[in-house]
Design an enzyme around this catalytic site. Structure first.
Site, PDB file in Angstrom:
ATOM      1  N   LYS A   1       0.959  -1.106   0.075  1.00 12.55           N
ATOM      2  CA  LYS A   1      -0.031  -0.012  -0.001  1.00 12.55           C
ATOM      3  C   LYS A   1       0.930   1.246   0.142  1.00 12.55           C
ATOM      4  O   LYS A   1       0.384   2.093  -0.658  1.00 12.55           O
ATOM      5  CB  LYS A   1      -0.921   0.115   1.445  1.00 12.55           C
ATOM      6  CG  LYS A   1      -1.873   1.252   1.317  1.00 12.55           C
ATOM      7  CD  LYS A   1      -2.895   1.327   0.123  1.00 12.55           C
ATOM      8  CE  LYS A   1      -3.678   2.804  -0.009  1.00 12.55           C
ATOM      9  NZ  LYS A   1      -4.498   2.705   1.158  1.00 12.55           N
TER      10      LYS A   1
ATOM     11  N   LYS B   1       1.151  11.503   5.577  1.00 14.71           N
ATOM     12  CA  LYS B   1       1.423  10.511   6.532  1.00 14.71           C
ATOM     13  C   LYS B   1       2.159   9.318   5.848  1.00 14.71           C
ATOM     14  O   LYS B   1       2.894   8.749   6.197  1.00 14.71           O
ATOM     15  CB  LYS B   1      -0.148  10.019   7.337  1.00 14.71           C
ATOM     16  CG  LYS B   1       0.128   9.055   8.191  1.00 14.71           C
ATOM     17  CD  LYS B   1      -1.130   8.119   8.298  1.00 14.71           C
ATOM     18  CE  LYS B   1      -1.593   7.384   6.982  1.00 14.71           C
ATOM     19  NZ  LYS B   1      -2.604   6.529   7.152  1.00 14.71           N
TER      20      LYS B   1
END
Length: 283
Positions: A173, A241
């Site tokens: 991811k 992030k």
């Protein structure tokens, strides 16, 4: 009617439509969310409500977690009434959040200590894909556990693929979201450059979307730019992030470094807006 009892933790922009997909598929669902207001939407669809994560795990067969970051995962698993405090065993916990590979490995070990099973299974796709069950799901964990969970995951996505052991789903991811950042910045810079030289955004996007470079991302985000609509489907602060997590895992390529700097600088003004709001910082 599916008999597997599913617990759901995390009712954000992605969590609500994903949980709704499982309710529509006939699964009995029990939910827990820190913000109690958000539980009502699922309750109205027939979901039960659990008082805390530990109770949720005890009352269900599979628990799915979809929250924002490593801190939230630590709280949900290791908090005073967290999943790891549950007096139960042989349950599957699927963490679909985009978090660090490190915390997935840690939580997998802790789940093993209470005789439960862990999968990291983050998703590629946004709210629209969540609403239609068309997410792409990348999974880390044990093959036999994945096979048990696969029928559930296939109600949420068009593809559920195991890519390695614990943490591998998270690593995949982070790689994909690094490319997402490059796409978003590249599209924004291209539009700005064209506009500065007299090319209308609408004309440019029509050319791109009918050429080899056209894809779903350029279509959706191009429409957002044209419509001046930066409501967050995937908030810019989240890509900051994720790029930070990728840096922690060792990504240091020129494009990745540049993207991190660009989005980090844009976060203060546009963090709550969609990722493609980076165009406003680039302008």
């Amino acid at each position: 009617m599916n008999t597997t009892k599913i617990g759901w933790i995390g009712l954000g922009n992605m969590g609500i439509p994903m949980a709704e997909q499982l309710i529509k598929a006939g699964y009995p669902i029990t939910v827990y969310n820190r913000s109690k207001v958000k539980e009502s939407a699922l309750k109205n669809m027939g979901a039960e409500i659990a008082s805390n994560p530990a109770k949720l795990l005890e009352e269900t067969d599979v628990v799915i977690v979809m929250v924002s970051d490593d801190h939230a995962i630590s709280e949900i698993f290791s908090g005073e009434e967290g999943l790891l405090q549950s007096k139960t065993s042989n349950k599957i916990i699927i963490n679909m959040s985009t978090v660090s590979p490190k915390i997935s490995k840690e939580m997998a070990e802790k789940c093993r200590d209470i005789e439960c099973f862990y999968l990291d299974a983050p998703v590629s796709g946004s709210v629209k894909q969540a609403e239609t069950g068309q997410l792409v799901i990348m999974v880390g964990g044990e093959e036999q556990v994945f096979e048990k969970a696969k029928p559930i995951l296939e109600k949420l996505g068009k593809l559920a693929l195991i890519v390695g052991s614990h943490g591998a789903g998270n690593m995949a991811k982070l790689a994909i979201n690094s490319l997402l950042a490059l796409y978003a910045q590249g599209l924004a810079e291209t539009v700005v450059f064209a506009n500065q030289n007299g090319i209308k955004t609408e004309d440019l996007l029509q050319l791109i979307n009918n050429a080899a470079l056209g894809n779903i991302f350029t279509k959706i985000k191009g429409d957002a730019i044209i419509g001046d609509n930066y409501k967050a489907a995937f908030a810019l602060k989240h890509i900051v992030k994720d790029l930070g997590l990728a840096k922690d895992e060792g990504i240091s390529s020129p494009l990745a470094e540049t993207a991190f700097t660009t989005f980090k600088n844009a976060e203060a003004n546009y963090g709550e807006e969609d990722i493609i709001a980076v165009i406003k910082a680039i302008k």
